[in-house]
Design a protein around this motif. Structure first.
Motif, PDB file in Angstrom:
ATOM      1  N   GLY A 181       0.785  -1.224   0.000  1.00  0.00           N
ATOM      2  CA  GLY A 181       0.000   0.000   0.000  1.00  0.00           C
ATOM      3  C   GLY A 181       0.815   1.271   0.000  1.00  0.00           C
ATOM      4  N   ARG A 182       2.167   1.188  -0.071  1.00  0.00           N
ATOM      5  CA  ARG A 182       2.993   2.386   0.074  1.00  0.00           C
ATOM      6  C   ARG A 182       3.814   2.736  -1.162  1.00  0.00           C
ATOM      7  NH1 ARG A 182       4.122   0.051   5.329  1.00  0.00           N
ATOM      8  NH2 ARG A 182       2.975   1.192   6.939  1.00  0.00           N
ATOM      9  N   TRP A 183       4.232   1.757  -1.957  1.00  0.00           N
ATOM     10  CA  TRP A 183       5.153   2.065  -3.035  1.00  0.00           C
ATOM     11  C   TRP A 183       4.435   2.737  -4.213  1.00  0.00           C
ATOM     12  CZ3 TRP A 183       4.636   0.215  -7.975  1.00  0.00           C
ATOM     13  CH2 TRP A 183       3.827  -0.915  -8.173  1.00  0.00           C
ATOM     14  N   ILE A 184       5.190   3.504  -4.971  1.00  0.00           N
ATOM     15  CA  ILE A 184       4.723   4.064  -6.231  1.00  0.00           C
ATOM     16  C   ILE A 184       5.800   3.805  -7.279  1.00  0.00           C
ATOM     17  CG2 ILE A 184       3.316   5.824  -5.123  1.00  0.00           C
ATOM     18  CD1 ILE A 184       5.457   7.877  -5.771  1.00  0.00           C
ATOM     19  N   GLY A 185       5.466   3.968  -8.530  1.00  0.00           N
ATOM     20  CA  GLY A 185       6.464   3.652  -9.539  1.00  0.00           C
ATOM     21  C   GLY A 185       6.061   4.046 -10.941  1.00  0.00           C
ATOM     22  N   THR A 186       6.841   3.553 -11.900  1.00  0.00           N
ATOM     23  CA  THR A 186       6.659   3.881 -13.303  1.00  0.00           C
ATOM     24  C   THR A 186       7.031   2.670 -14.144  1.00  0.00           C
ATOM     25  OG1 THR A 186       7.252   6.190 -12.887  1.00  0.00           O
ATOM     26  CG2 THR A 186       7.387   5.437 -15.163  1.00  0.00           C
ATOM     27  N   ALA A 187       6.251   2.435 -15.184  1.00  0.00           N
ATOM     28  CA  ALA A 187       6.564   1.371 -16.144  1.00  0.00           C
ATOM     29  C   ALA A 187       6.545   1.961 -17.544  1.00  0.00           C
ATOM     30  CB  ALA A 187       5.561   0.226 -16.030  1.00  0.00           C
ATOM     31  N   PHE A 188       7.471   1.501 -18.378  1.00  0.00           N
ATOM     32  CA  PHE A 188       7.497   1.927 -19.774  1.00  0.00           C
ATOM     33  C   PHE A 188       8.321   0.926 -20.582  1.00  0.00           C
ATOM     34  CE2 PHE A 188      11.269   3.757 -17.881  1.00  0.00           C
ATOM     35  CZ  PHE A 188      12.237   3.772 -18.874  1.00  0.00           C
ATOM     36  N   GLU A 189       8.312   1.088 -21.886  1.00  0.00           N
ATOM     37  CA  GLU A 189       9.067   0.210 -22.768  1.00  0.00           C
ATOM     38  C   GLU A 189      10.182   1.006 -23.435  1.00  0.00           C
ATOM     39  OE1 GLU A 189       6.259  -1.647 -25.392  1.00  0.00           O
ATOM     40  OE2 GLU A 189       5.548  -3.032 -23.830  1.00  0.00           O
ATOM     41  N   MET A 190      11.422   0.625 -23.168  1.00  0.00           N
ATOM     42  CA  MET A 190      12.580   1.298 -23.753  1.00  0.00           C
ATOM     43  C   MET A 190      12.668   0.941 -25.227  1.00  0.00           C
ATOM     44  SD  MET A 190      15.090   3.324 -22.606  1.00  0.00           S
ATOM     45  CE  MET A 190      15.651   2.888 -20.949  1.00  0.00           C
ATOM     46  N   ASP A 191      12.761   1.953 -26.070  1.00  0.00           N
ATOM     47  CA  ASP A 191      12.760   1.732 -27.516  1.00  0.00           C
ATOM     48  C   ASP A 191      14.170   1.498 -28.043  1.00  0.00           C
ATOM     49  OD1 ASP A 191      13.438   4.307 -26.823  1.00  0.00           O
ATOM     50  OD2 ASP A 191      12.533   5.227 -28.604  1.00  0.00           O
ATOM     51  N   ALA A 192      14.838   0.497 -27.465  1.00  0.00           N
ATOM     52  CA  ALA A 192      16.197   0.132 -27.866  1.00  0.00           C
ATOM     53  C   ALA A 192      16.462  -1.289 -27.394  1.00  0.00           C
ATOM     54  CB  ALA A 192      17.213   1.096 -27.257  1.00  0.00           C
ATOM     55  N   PRO A 193      17.376  -2.015 -28.050  1.00  0.00           N
ATOM     56  CA  PRO A 193      17.716  -3.368 -27.587  1.00  0.00           C
ATOM     57  C   PRO A 193      18.320  -3.323 -26.186  1.00  0.00           C
ATOM     58  CG  PRO A 193      18.530  -2.983 -29.811  1.00  0.00           C
ATOM     59  CD  PRO A 193      18.085  -1.649 -29.285  1.00  0.00           C
TER      60      PRO A 193
END
Length: 485
Positions: free
Chosen positions: A56-68
């Motif tokens: 219930g405490r953590w926050i974050g970010t997700a994404f896809e890196m456009d490189a190998p």
């Protein structure tokens, strides 16, 4: 950019690794710079023996890196990132609640490959459990990274998750392009970009605590809060609508687009004509929806705002957040035009508390209760490269909450429309929240209807807008991305 749970982010199959910063014990030194008021209060409410400190405490970010994926370059990316931001190399002495900080010279990044786990859904489930287990405000590192390599498409998924004490919503958004730039530099063997805008969160804490100590109990900030809490309690979101349920259930989460881009641009054009900002319209729409669905006199809530006082902290990683009270009073006959004026006045009142630590204010007022209902607004267009963030599938994430009474709403002006995300208690009927969010959309669309209504049909339409007496260029509590948590 949506603000969602990790469970709502689809991870493609691939090879998973967890990446962790490591420092030898001798690298840590006592640091006499204080914790911010909110950081100190947050840590004081944490049980050191909690087996799931991140729950219930953590926050974050997700994404896809456009490189190998290049493991060595990614390791160097994370090393540079931690070296750049002192806030990622500072922690709390759990016994004394004082700060300890380490230099970057001894820092290394360790990789933990997770063997035999390649299915996206299983990776997602594994990560959710790991973050609840490993992220704590009292135990460093307060930030973990994960990568999922997708060799078939020559790219990789990135997850950055942290305890809230070292990351805020603005940090969540800007780290995507920062890590992308650092990775590009690392792959090419180039030095990292230097900037004067990566100021230390610990240096900010010195200023924040000094200002909190100097707060005048009779000053405007404390008076604003005192008036807001005149009835003796923090506002709650429709408590009468909740049903009894068993304890410990996760809160439901909803994320939807309220207005598509064409609708939103028509609303913004109408707002420009009457000199109101979109943030004012958002709060006016929520107030009308609340009155329509639940009755009462409008909307009482708190709003998280960013507290980065100057450019030195523009690109910093840290928790630069304050909370201000927003009280929008409506009567039964107020239409959207009146609601806009009331909302603007309420946001202007909130500005008086913008620089005053809400923790310290509540202490002065001898109020132990913490906010249970909050609304945050962000216009993502103030972020550099916001259109590229969408192309990278960028998502800001929050941990699942188990609160029995908290309700929070996040409203985002994105590149393709206006979005709202919310979490609410398990005992709150989902159909009631659906009706409230639908009413919110209807209230915003009424702004366009009002702009199109002939002046002599004002009473019949109920929506006609007339220009405000003065431009509303200062109506936001803080400009641009300030209204984020």
């Amino acid at each position: 950019m949506e603000y969602t749970h990790l469970s709502e982010f689809e991870i493609r199959p691939g090879t998973l690794s967890i990446w962790t910063a490591e420092l030898p014990e001798y690298a840590w030194q006592p640091d006499d710079r204080p914790l911010t008021s909110v950081h100190a209060g947050y840590c004081a409410g944490v049980d050191p023996a909690d087996p799931l400190p991140g729950r219930g405490r953590w926050i974050g970010t997700a994404f896809e890196m456009d490189a190998p994926f290049d493991a060595a370059a990614w390791r160097e990316t994370l090393r540079r990132w931690h070296a750049r931001h002192e806030g990622l190399r500072t922690t709390v002495d759990a016994s004394a609640r004082t700060r300890r900080t380490a230099g970057a010279a001894e820092l290394v990044i360790a990789e933990q490959p997770i063997e035999g786990l390649t299915c996206g859904a299983e990776i997602n489930e594994f990560l959710r459990g790991a973050l609840e287990l490993r992220l704590s405000p009292l135990v460093w590192p307060h930030c973990l990274a994960a990568t999922v390599d997708h060799p078939g498409t020559a790219d990789f998924t990135v997850l950055i998750a942290a305890d809230h004490s070292v990351l805020d919503a603005y940090s969540q958004a800007i780290l995507i392009l920062e890590l992308r730039a650092l990775y590009t530099e690392s792959v090419a063997g180039l030095p990292a970009r230097e900037s004067a805008t990566f100021g230390s969160a610990a240096d900010f804490a010195v200023l924040e605590r000094a200002a909190a100590t100097a707060l005048d109990p009779a000053g405007p900030a404390v008076t604003t809060w005192r008036d807001f809490l005149a009835d003796g309690s923090m506002p709650r979101f429709a408590p009468h609508a909740q049903r009894p349920v068993e304890a410990g259930l996760p809160q439901p989460s909803v994320s939807r687009r309220v207005l598509d881009l064409a609708e939103l641009e028509r609303v913004e054009t109408a707002l420009d004509a009457v000199r109101h900002r979109l943030s004012v319209a958002v709060f006016a729409g929520l107030a009308l929806a609340h009155r329509e669905r639940f009755g009462g006199g409008g909307l009482r809530t708190v709003m998280p705002i960013a507290t980065r006082p100057d450019l030195r902290w523009l690109e910093s990683m840290g928790w630069f957040v304050n909370v201000v009270p927003v009280d929008i009073a409506l009567d039964d006959t107020d239409d959207i035009a009146a609601a806009l004026d009331h909302a603007r006045a309420a946001l202007r009142r909130a500005r008086t508390a913008g620089d005053a630590s809400w923790n310290r204010v509540l202490e002065l007022l001898e109020v132990a209760e913490t906010p249970r209902f909050g609304v945050s607004f962000l216009d993502i267009r103030v972020l550099p490269g916001y259109e590229l963030v969408a192309d990278l599938r960028g998502r800001t994430l929050r941990a699942e909450s188990y609160s029995p009474d908290e309700v929070f709403l996040w409203v985002v002006r994105a590149a393709d429309g206006l979005y709202v995300s919310t979490r609410y208690p398990a005992g709150f009927p989902p159909e009631v929240m659906d009706e409230f969010l639908t009413a919110f959309g209807h209230a915003l669309r009424a702004i366009t209807a009002g702009a199109a209504a002939p002046a002599d049909h004002t009473a019949a339409a109920g929506y006609a807008l007339t220009p405000s007496a003065a431009p509303d260029r200062g109506s936001d509590p803080l400009a641009g991305a300030a209204q984020v948590g």
